[in-house]
Design a protein around this motif. Sequence first.
Motif, PDB file in Angstrom:
ATOM      1  N   ARG A  14      38.235  45.964  35.973  1.00  0.00           N
ATOM      2  CA  ARG A  14      36.908  45.556  36.417  1.00  0.00           C
ATOM      3  C   ARG A  14      35.966  46.761  36.501  1.00  0.00           C
ATOM      4  NH1 ARG A  14      37.497  40.608  35.346  1.00  0.00           N
ATOM      5  NH2 ARG A  14      38.552  39.247  36.795  1.00  0.00           N
ATOM      6  N   ARG A  35      39.429  48.991  40.141  1.00  0.00           N
ATOM      7  CA  ARG A  35      39.435  47.618  40.619  1.00  0.00           C
ATOM      8  C   ARG A  35      39.895  46.774  39.439  1.00  0.00           C
ATOM      9  NH1 ARG A  35      34.931  45.364  44.443  1.00  0.00           N
ATOM     10  NH2 ARG A  35      35.801  43.309  44.855  1.00  0.00           N
ATOM     11  N   SER A  37      41.640  42.787  37.933  1.00  0.00           N
ATOM     12  CA  SER A  37      41.651  41.353  38.215  1.00  0.00           C
ATOM     13  C   SER A  37      42.851  41.011  39.094  1.00  0.00           C
ATOM     14  CB  SER A  37      41.676  40.547  36.917  1.00  0.00           C
ATOM     15  OG  SER A  37      42.820  40.850  36.177  1.00  0.00           O
ATOM     16  N   THR A  38      42.715  39.977  39.908  1.00  0.00           N
ATOM     17  CA  THR A  38      43.725  39.666  40.923  1.00  0.00           C
ATOM     18  C   THR A  38      45.043  39.183  40.327  1.00  0.00           C
ATOM     19  OG1 THR A  38      42.755  37.471  41.154  1.00  0.00           O
ATOM     20  CG2 THR A  38      42.059  39.142  42.732  1.00  0.00           C
ATOM     21  N   TRP A  82      40.539  41.306  46.721  1.00  0.00           N
ATOM     22  CA  TRP A  82      40.586  41.904  45.395  1.00  0.00           C
ATOM     23  C   TRP A  82      41.783  42.822  45.268  1.00  0.00           C
ATOM     24  CZ3 TRP A  82      39.236  47.302  45.130  1.00  0.00           C
ATOM     25  CH2 TRP A  82      38.724  47.821  46.321  1.00  0.00           C
ATOM     26  N   LYS A  83      42.044  43.288  44.055  1.00  0.00           N
ATOM     27  CA  LYS A  83      43.206  44.113  43.778  1.00  0.00           C
ATOM     28  C   LYS A  83      42.758  45.482  43.277  1.00  0.00           C
ATOM     29  CE  LYS A  83      47.278  42.504  42.079  1.00  0.00           C
ATOM     30  NZ  LYS A  83      48.227  41.965  41.086  1.00  0.00           N
TER      31      LYS A  83
END
Length: 101
Positions: A14, A35, A37-38, A82-83
Amino acid sequence: MTQFTENRLLQVLRAPVVSEKSTFVAEKNEQIVFRVSTDATKAEIAAAIELLFKVKVEAVQVVNVKGKVKRSGRFTGRRASWKKAYISLVAGQEIDLSAAQ
């Protein structure tokens, strides 16, 4: 390593995380923080970094960040969870995020 579609790999990353902690980690442990995607896996994250930045990834550590509860007057809401991924590169390689724009 399992082969992933290029289209999927382009959606995994991200944005780089720019904060005091990520800067400290970059200097001390030589890791880059992104960051992601989950639903991304460690293998997908490593493959995406290698595809986009043409470097070799040594290790990936992931953290699920819980969204904070926030209030606006009498209404409470929650920010999205978020991941975050900590990427360690092979010795001697680096990613220059300032030139990636």
